[in-house]
Design a protein around this motif. Structure first.
Motif, short mmCIF file in Angstrom:
data_model
loop_
_atom_site.label_atom_id
_atom_site.label_comp_id
_atom_site.label_asym_id
_atom_site.label_seq_id
_atom_site.Cartn_x
_atom_site.Cartn_y
_atom_site.Cartn_z
N GLY A 28 -6.79 2.05 -7.50
CA GLY A 28 -7.06 3.11 -6.55
C GLY A 28 -8.23 2.76 -5.65
O GLY A 28 -9.15 2.05 -6.07
N GLN A 41 0.85 -1.19 0.00
CA GLN A 41 0.00 0.00 0.00
C GLN A 41 0.89 1.25 0.00
O GLN A 41 1.78 1.40 0.84
CB GLN A 41 -0.94 0.04 1.21
N ASP A 70 -5.64 6.67 -4.38
CA ASP A 70 -5.37 7.53 -5.53
C ASP A 70 -5.69 6.75 -6.78
O ASP A 70 -5.20 5.63 -6.96
CB ASP A 70 -3.89 7.93 -5.52
N HIS A 99 3.27 7.59 -7.41
CA HIS A 99 3.32 6.56 -8.45
C HIS A 99 4.64 6.56 -9.22
O HIS A 99 4.89 5.70 -10.05
CB HIS A 99 2.14 6.70 -9.41
N THR A 129 -3.25 4.77 -9.26
CA THR A 129 -2.53 3.57 -8.83
C THR A 129 -2.47 2.55 -9.96
O THR A 129 -1.61 1.66 -9.96
CB THR A 129 -3.23 2.99 -7.58
N CYS A 145 -3.56 2.21 -3.37
CA CYS A 145 -3.24 3.54 -2.86
C CYS A 145 -4.54 4.34 -2.93
O CYS A 145 -5.37 4.09 -3.82
CB CYS A 145 -2.16 4.19 -3.72
N THR A 203 7.12 -1.61 -5.93
CA THR A 203 6.16 -2.26 -6.82
C THR A 203 6.83 -3.47 -7.46
O THR A 203 7.86 -3.32 -8.11
CB THR A 203 5.76 -1.28 -7.94
N HIS A 225 0.92 1.13 -11.69
CA HIS A 225 1.79 0.02 -11.30
C HIS A 225 1.47 -1.28 -12.03
O HIS A 225 2.22 -2.25 -11.95
CB HIS A 225 1.72 -0.18 -9.78
N ASN A 232 -1.16 4.14 -16.36
CA ASN A 232 -1.58 5.29 -15.55
C ASN A 232 -2.95 5.79 -15.98
O ASN A 232 -3.79 6.13 -15.16
CB ASN A 232 -0.52 6.38 -15.70
N ALA A 261 -3.04 -3.47 -9.61
CA ALA A 261 -2.90 -2.22 -8.88
C ALA A 261 -4.10 -1.34 -9.15
O ALA A 261 -4.45 -1.10 -10.30
CB ALA A 261 -1.62 -1.51 -9.33
#
Lengths: 467, 220
Positions: free
Chosen positions: A144, A31, A129, A110, A132, A127, A119, A135, A222, A142
């Motif tokens: 958010g 995390q 966010d 990130h 995330t 995360c 990672t 990753h 992303n 991964a």
């Protein structure tokens, strides 16, 4: 056992318990924590008298609120300052490793996760966010989460999840020169829409994705969230393994090789079934520029702003009309005729060393155009900044008239002092062009680092391949 | 969390698609370290004509008269009607916090962004997905001179309109139970503590590279 997707492999490896209602308790390996979405989670732990389940599974860093200049003066906004100090005190109280503002490893959450080898392939990474999804470039699941779930992971190392659908997006063939990872992902979002991936995990595949560096792959994953997907994934290959070798948080020696042997199995099986498959021809992807207030409002650089009258669906037509009104654009305007006031190179999408190199290559020997009031470069981390300076990139930028700043999220979401004023137009390498995202009334055009640099030195959007 | 009770409330129609969480609660309000007090800043840039900052007293701020929540017809609305992909963008839970703090309890849309949808259930909010044609019909009804009142029956998974029309909706069993009982998720998960420990022990054997200590000389 039948053929499995990469997503199914990652999912199966992390199921702790299957509930009869169809949800699973999923184990979370890593995390990442930042100052904006964690204070209420730590407060919840305190109120319930709980401790983190596994302290070493967490890594914290302040990034959203941090100033990008005059760091010695500290944070001048008192509300931002309290938030960052709250992260410091929470991490100290609960024993969580934090890269504080003064730490050379501090940066955008990130950027630092992969940079540190925190990672790893085959992990679940969360995360508070949405980006995330970054990753997933490492073959990690991964995504958010909200603050309640941040607290849930702190307290239990698990999350209650339901299995997503799978969407394979294959970018076949190779992109032409001057076309980057950012252009690929913007083109994908233009194709499937910002809700195209809702309820799905997207696996990006195909020769053009394979050809990308790890940093390029991070840029693509992303923005999976901008296509509505919970997570983006790319299968592991030798680039993944080599990127991680020697990173501070990665395993070493025999343990690394043992891990790598497993990581190499983290690809979708050849005949795995996906709920949906989208194929795109890489050669047709051009440098992209968004014109509206949603990342799906995007066209190639040679294109023009659309006319709402050409849209059949009334809700969509109204959306276009509202976007053009907000953006201060007329239907039919050539993208090349749009002139930004500011240029922002940075964010978790495009602030890594290759992004800065690509922008510097365009900027080298040129000057920021007269009409550009501010051109900012905000490296993704202290280590990216140091690397760039060792290569002399900072000099290239500053000699051209760019400002070279300290790492952080900066003008991507304008929680610190870096923001657009009402009506200002920005060429930005970030990920969201929503109304008000970069400052109330600000107008954002999303582009690649090279395209942002090209706009900075010419004063208008331009095809970087023609410079 | 308080258990979700059935209720009858007014529907406020927010007729735009892809409403993002930046619009629901702008970034400057995310600097708060509290979970409450976001209601006055809900949809701040759409709702007010001036620029909002945290801590501002909103009672005298100039209201945007064209914004739906400022329309007297929808005063005290408890149900928000929206278009596709509601809640997209940032994962900020401040968005459902602001919506709940404002007094809304149900959001109806043809589709929601995943993270937002998930966050709603953690905060006693019920997001309801209905077919686009039904949503279109609700927009037509809610936009009339008389506000539309709808009874929300979560246990029966049905909406009852003021003319008696019944609209069934789906909700995942786990999420429904969580709302109806006002469950503390963490408490429920910790009932599985032994299974979590057993999983960790197995993983330490099978994938020891995941459990290496942080690098020496760094960290806390």
């Amino acid at each position: 056992m039948g053929a499995k997707t990469l997503y199914a492999k990652l999912w199966d490896e992390h199921v702790v318990h299957l509930d009869e209602n169809g949800t699973a308790l999923l184990y979370i390996d890593r995390q990442l924590v930042h100052e904006v979405t964690s204070p209420q989670a730590f407060e919840g732990l305190r109120l319930a008298g709980r401790r983190p389940w596994r302290v070493a599974a967490n890594l914290a860093v302040p990034d959203h609120n941090v100033p990008t200049r005059d760091l010695a003066a500290g944070i001048t906004d008192p509300v931002s300052k309290i938030q960052v100090e709250t992260l410091d005190s929470n991490c100290a109280e609960f024993g969580i490793t934090e890269f504080r503002m003064s730490d050379p490893r501090q940066g955008v959450v990130h950027v630092i996760g992969p940079e540190q080898g925190f990672t790893l392939p085959g992990t679940t990474v969360v995360c508070g966010d949405s980006h995330t999804s970054t990753h997933g470039a490492f073959g990690a699941l991964a995504f958010g989460i909200g603050t309640s779930e941040v607290e849930h992971v702190l307290a239990t190392q698990c999350l209650i999840q339901r299995k997503s659908k799978t969407l394979l997006i294959s970018i076949d063939g190779q992109v032409g020169p001057g076309v980057t990872a950012k252009d690929i992902v913007l083109a994908i979002i233009g194709e499937i829409g910002t809700a195209g991936g809702t309820g799905s995990v997207i696996e990006f595949a195909g020769d053009a994705i394979r050809a990308l560096s790890m940093e390029g792959r991070m840029t693509v994953c992303n923005m999976a969230i901008e296509a509505g997907a919970r997570a983006g994934l790319i299968g592991v290959d030798e680039k993944t393994v080599e990127y991680l070798r020697g990173r501070p948080y990665a395993p070493t020696g025999e343990l690394f090789e043992q891990g790598a042997a497993h990581w190499r199995t983290l690809v979708s099986d050849a005949d795995a079934h996906f709920d949906r498959v989208v194929r795109m021809d890489a050669a047709k992807i051009q440098p992209q520029v968004t014109w509206g207030t949603s990342p799906e409002m995007v066209v190639p650089i040679g294109g023009a702003v659309p006319d709402p009258q050409d849209e059949q669906d009334p809700v969509r037509a109204e959306g276009i009309r509202r976007a053009l009104d907000y953006m201060g654009l007329e239907p039919g305007t050539a993208i090349r005729d749009i002139r930004p006031d500011k240029v922002f190179i940075g964010s978790c999408t495009n602030s890594r060393i290759e992004d800065l190199r690509a922008a510097a290559e365009v900027v080298k020997g040129r000057k920021v155009a007269d009409g550009i009031q501010l051109a900012l470069v905000v490296p993704g981390s202290g280590l990216v900044k140091a690397q760039a300076e060792s290569e002399g990139l900072d000099r290239i930028f500053t000699e051209a008239g760019f400002e070279w700043r300290e790492p952080g999220c900066s003008m991507c979401l304008a929680m610190n002092a870096d923001r657009l004023e009402p009506g200002e137009r920005c060429a930005s390498t970030s990920n969201r062009n929503f109304e008000g995202r970069q400052g109330q009334g600000g107008r954002t055009h999303l582009v690649s680092p090279a395209m942002a640099a090209a706009a900075a030195v010419t004063g208008h959007f331009v095809d970087v391949r023609e410079l | 969390m308080e258990p979700f009770q059935n209720f009858t409330g007014i529907v406020a129609p927010l007729d735009r698609s892809n409403v993002d969480t930046d619009a629901i609660i702008p970034k400057q309000f995310l600097k708060s370290i509290a979970r409450t007090g976001f209601g006055p800043y809900l949809f701040d840039e759409l709702r007010y004509l001036d620029h909002g900052e945290p801590g501002m007293d909103c009672t005298h701020r100039p209201l945007n008269p064209t914004f739906v929540l400022n329309d007297p017809r929808y005063a005290n609305a408890q149900i928000l009607l929206a278009r596709e992909n509601f809640g997209c963008g940032s994962s900020r839970e401040h968005a459902p916090w602001a919506i709940a703090d404002f007094g809304l309890r149900v959001i109806i849309a043809p589709s929601f962004a995943d993270i937002f949808h998930n966050n709603c259930f953690k905060n006693g909010l019920l997001p309801i997905v209905l077919a686009p044609t039904i949503v279109d019909d609700l927009f037509a009804r809610a936009g009339g001179p008389q506000a539309l009142r709808v009874e929300v029956d979560l246990s029966g998974q049905v909406l009852v309109l003021d003319d008696g029309t019944r609209i069934a909706f789906e909700v995942e069993a786990g999420n429904k139970e969580r709302l109806l009982k006002g469950l503390d998720d963490i408490g429920v998960t910790l009932e599985q503590a032994e299974a979590i420990r057993a999983y960790e022990e197995r993983r330490r054997r099978e994938a020891p590279w995941l459990f290496v200590a942080p690098p020496p000389g760094l960290g806390v």
